[in-house]
Structure formats: C-alpha cells, structure tokens
Design a protein around this motif. Sequence first.
Motif, PDB file in Angstrom:
ATOM      1  N   MET A  99     -34.396 -25.580 -20.298  1.00  0.00           N
ATOM      2  CA  MET A  99     -33.014 -24.960 -20.393  1.00  0.00           C
ATOM      3  C   MET A  99     -32.190 -25.804 -20.762  1.00  0.00           C
ATOM      4  O   MET A  99     -31.919 -26.767 -19.872  1.00  0.00           O
ATOM      5  N   LEU A 100     -31.415 -25.949 -21.933  1.00  0.00           N
ATOM      6  CA  LEU A 100     -30.343 -26.894 -22.151  1.00  0.00           C
ATOM      7  C   LEU A 100     -29.047 -26.275 -21.990  1.00  0.00           C
ATOM      8  O   LEU A 100     -28.889 -25.044 -22.288  1.00  0.00           O
ATOM      9  N   LYS A 101     -27.971 -27.102 -22.050  1.00  0.00           N
ATOM     10  CA  LYS A 101     -26.645 -26.375 -21.829  1.00  0.00           C
ATOM     11  C   LYS A 101     -26.156 -25.516 -22.964  1.00  0.00           C
ATOM     12  O   LYS A 101     -25.606 -24.224 -22.995  1.00  0.00           O
ATOM     13  N   GLU A 102     -26.703 -26.059 -24.114  1.00  0.00           N
ATOM     14  CA  GLU A 102     -26.456 -25.129 -25.234  1.00  0.00           C
ATOM     15  C   GLU A 102     -27.241 -23.917 -25.487  1.00  0.00           C
ATOM     16  O   GLU A 102     -26.878 -23.130 -26.122  1.00  0.00           O
ATOM     17  N   ASP A 103     -28.114 -23.615 -24.445  1.00  0.00           N
ATOM     18  CA  ASP A 103     -29.026 -22.370 -24.339  1.00  0.00           C
ATOM     19  C   ASP A 103     -28.151 -21.476 -23.594  1.00  0.00           C
ATOM     20  O   ASP A 103     -28.573 -20.030 -23.577  1.00  0.00           O
ATOM     21  N   TRP A 104     -27.158 -21.931 -22.863  1.00  0.00           N
ATOM     22  CA  TRP A 104     -26.299 -21.106 -21.808  1.00  0.00           C
ATOM     23  C   TRP A 104     -25.882 -19.795 -22.563  1.00  0.00           C
ATOM     24  O   TRP A 104     -25.936 -18.620 -21.686  1.00  0.00           O
ATOM     25  N   LYS A 105     -25.260 -19.687 -23.552  1.00  0.00           N
ATOM     26  CA  LYS A 105     -24.598 -18.432 -24.246  1.00  0.00           C
ATOM     27  C   LYS A 105     -25.698 -17.162 -24.148  1.00  0.00           C
ATOM     28  O   LYS A 105     -25.644 -16.106 -23.657  1.00  0.00           O
ATOM     29  N   VAL A 106     -26.997 -17.630 -24.762  1.00  0.00           N
ATOM     30  CA  VAL A 106     -27.986 -16.499 -24.522  1.00  0.00           C
ATOM     31  C   VAL A 106     -28.529 -16.351 -23.056  1.00  0.00           C
ATOM     32  O   VAL A 106     -28.741 -15.162 -22.675  1.00  0.00           O
ATOM     33  N   VAL A 107     -28.607 -17.559 -22.418  1.00  0.00           N
ATOM     34  CA  VAL A 107     -29.055 -17.371 -21.260  1.00  0.00           C
ATOM     35  C   VAL A 107     -28.010 -16.551 -20.179  1.00  0.00           C
ATOM     36  O   VAL A 107     -28.477 -15.705 -19.401  1.00  0.00           O
ATOM     37  N   LYS A 108     -26.910 -16.689 -20.407  1.00  0.00           N
ATOM     38  CA  LYS A 108     -25.914 -15.843 -19.560  1.00  0.00           C
ATOM     39  C   LYS A 108     -25.927 -14.460 -20.015  1.00  0.00           C
ATOM     40  O   LYS A 108     -25.615 -13.692 -19.294  1.00  0.00           O
ATOM     41  N   SER A 109     -26.103 -14.169 -21.232  1.00  0.00           N
ATOM     42  CA  SER A 109     -26.218 -12.963 -21.818  1.00  0.00           C
ATOM     43  C   SER A 109     -27.519 -12.233 -21.107  1.00  0.00           C
ATOM     44  O   SER A 109     -27.213 -10.957 -20.581  1.00  0.00           O
ATOM     45  N   ILE A 110     -28.702 -12.779 -20.973  1.00  0.00           N
ATOM     46  CA  ILE A 110     -29.624 -12.413 -20.412  1.00  0.00           C
ATOM     47  C   ILE A 110     -29.506 -12.090 -18.869  1.00  0.00           C
ATOM     48  O   ILE A 110     -29.533 -11.104 -18.274  1.00  0.00           O
ATOM     49  N   TYR A 111     -28.693 -12.903 -18.256  1.00  0.00           N
ATOM     50  CA  TYR A 111     -28.499 -12.847 -16.889  1.00  0.00           C
ATOM     51  C   TYR A 111     -27.661 -11.654 -16.625  1.00  0.00           C
ATOM     52  O   TYR A 111     -27.519 -10.817 -15.621  1.00  0.00           O
ATOM     53  N   GLN A 112     -26.588 -11.542 -17.446  1.00  0.00           N
ATOM     54  CA  GLN A 112     -25.537 -10.286 -17.386  1.00  0.00           C
ATOM     55  C   GLN A 112     -26.247  -8.930 -17.568  1.00  0.00           C
ATOM     56  O   GLN A 112     -25.901  -8.033 -16.933  1.00  0.00           O
ATOM     57  N   LYS A 113     -27.254  -8.864 -18.396  1.00  0.00           N
ATOM     58  CA  LYS A 113     -28.112  -7.795 -18.558  1.00  0.00           C
ATOM     59  C   LYS A 113     -28.937  -7.254 -17.281  1.00  0.00           C
ATOM     60  O   LYS A 113     -28.847  -6.121 -16.794  1.00  0.00           O
ATOM     61  N   GLY A 114     -29.312  -8.434 -16.685  1.00  0.00           N
ATOM     62  CA  GLY A 114     -29.973  -8.062 -15.437  1.00  0.00           C
ATOM     63  C   GLY A 114     -28.752  -7.710 -14.245  1.00  0.00           C
ATOM     64  O   GLY A 114     -29.164  -6.916 -13.547  1.00  0.00           O
ATOM     65  N   ILE A 115     -27.812  -8.331 -14.073  1.00  0.00           N
ATOM     66  CA  ILE A 115     -26.940  -8.036 -13.393  1.00  0.00           C
ATOM     67  C   ILE A 115     -26.479  -6.478 -13.562  1.00  0.00           C
ATOM     68  O   ILE A 115     -26.162  -5.848 -12.793  1.00  0.00           O
ATOM     69  N   ASP A 116     -26.397  -6.035 -14.770  1.00  0.00           N
ATOM     70  CA  ASP A 116     -25.567  -5.046 -15.023  1.00  0.00           C
ATOM     71  C   ASP A 116     -26.682  -3.708 -14.741  1.00  0.00           C
ATOM     72  O   ASP A 116     -26.298  -2.410 -14.460  1.00  0.00           O
ATOM     73  N   THR A 117     -28.043  -3.984 -14.400  1.00  0.00           N
ATOM     74  CA  THR A 117     -29.023  -2.925 -13.822  1.00  0.00           C
ATOM     75  C   THR A 117     -28.550  -2.614 -12.571  1.00  0.00           C
ATOM     76  O   THR A 117     -28.862  -1.427 -12.139  1.00  0.00           O
ATOM     77  N   GLY A 118     -27.891  -3.596 -11.702  1.00  0.00           N
ATOM     78  CA  GLY A 118     -27.615  -3.151 -10.411  1.00  0.00           C
ATOM     79  C   GLY A 118     -28.386  -3.407  -9.410  1.00  0.00           C
ATOM     80  O   GLY A 118     -28.317  -3.047  -8.258  1.00  0.00           O
ATOM     81  N   ILE A 119     -29.753  -3.582  -9.741  1.00  0.00           N
ATOM     82  CA  ILE A 119     -30.842  -4.244  -8.683  1.00  0.00           C
ATOM     83  C   ILE A 119     -31.341  -5.511  -9.025  1.00  0.00           C
ATOM     84  O   ILE A 119     -32.376  -5.559  -8.494  1.00  0.00           O
ATOM     85  N   ALA A 120     -30.814  -6.405  -9.558  1.00  0.00           N
ATOM     86  CA  ALA A 120     -31.246  -7.884  -9.756  1.00  0.00           C
ATOM     87  C   ALA A 120     -30.562  -8.740  -8.923  1.00  0.00           C
ATOM     88  O   ALA A 120     -31.294  -9.774  -8.621  1.00  0.00           O
ATOM     89  N   THR A 121     -29.318  -8.571  -8.482  1.00  0.00           N
ATOM     90  CA  THR A 121     -28.648  -9.494  -7.663  1.00  0.00           C
ATOM     91  C   THR A 121     -27.414  -8.830  -7.303  1.00  0.00           C
ATOM     92  O   THR A 121     -26.802  -7.697  -7.765  1.00  0.00           O
TER      93      THR A 121
END
Length: 155
Positions: free
Chosen positions: A1-23
């Motif tokens: 993972m590179l810093k320039e990957d963060w936009k996509v990584v952050k989006s995937i992270y937020q999708k996980g957060i939005d499930t309510g059962i990931a974090t």
Amino acid sequence: MLKEDWKVVKSIYQKGIDTGIATFQLHAPEWQTWDKSHLQIGRLVILENGIIQGWAALSPTSQREVYKGVCEVSIYIDPQAAGKGLGTLLLKKLIEESETHGIWTLQSKIFPQNTPSLALHKKLGFREVGVREKIGQRMGIWYDNILLERRSLLF
C-alpha cells in the motif's frame, strides 16, 4: 500500500465502517492519522483487474519492547468483491509478511456479528481466545468483541 492508494483504501475502509460490524470507528481517518497508527511493514492491497479490492495492515498492540512481535490485524474487502477468495489471499500474504519481519503473534478483535471475518481468520489458523463483553459502544450501543490470535510456528 502506498500513500497514493489512500483514496481507494479509505473508501473501502468507510464501506466496512458503514456495515456497523467491522469497527467501532464511525469515519475513516485522514492519511496522516492512519499512517501514524500502523506499522510501515505489512501494508498490503489486493488488486483485481488493476483495481484495489481490499487492503490489510498491522498496528502495534503496545509500545513496550517485550510486545514488539505482537500486532493487530486490519483487513477490509470491498463488499462488491466479497466471496471471491481475495480476503484469504490477502490475509495469507499478511501472515507471511509479518513472519518475515519477526512478528510472532497476530491478533484480531471481531464483532460476533461479522461471521465472514471470523470464518476467514479461523480458516487461516487464528484461534478464539475469548469474548470481551460490552468492550465498547458504537452510536450508544454496547458491543462485544471476539479476541482471536494466531501464533507463528516459526518462533
């Protein structure tokens, strides 16, 4: 993972957060905050057709020297890519990477409702240590976490 990957990584992270059962998190942090809380090793992304579909990373469990080989696992797969085995490939690679760098114990804290994540971890050698009852609140609701760990056979 590179810093320039963060936009996509952050989006995937937020999708996980939005499930309510990931974090317990409610919002994915900015790069600088995330970067400071994770190790420089073990930052991985998995691609399908050149597009990031998931990510994994390690964070320290303690600043004490005696626990330098104990890390917490974060792993997130884009919901649209679920069920393709990408999580298995990603977690296997993270285990290999961790062992290459002297990590002897990996831990994960998973909501009991997150059955796909529990199954993935158990499939790759994590064992259930116990249930941490009402360990934290998310939006005013108490949640349990199942603590899992995987000891490396190399150490």
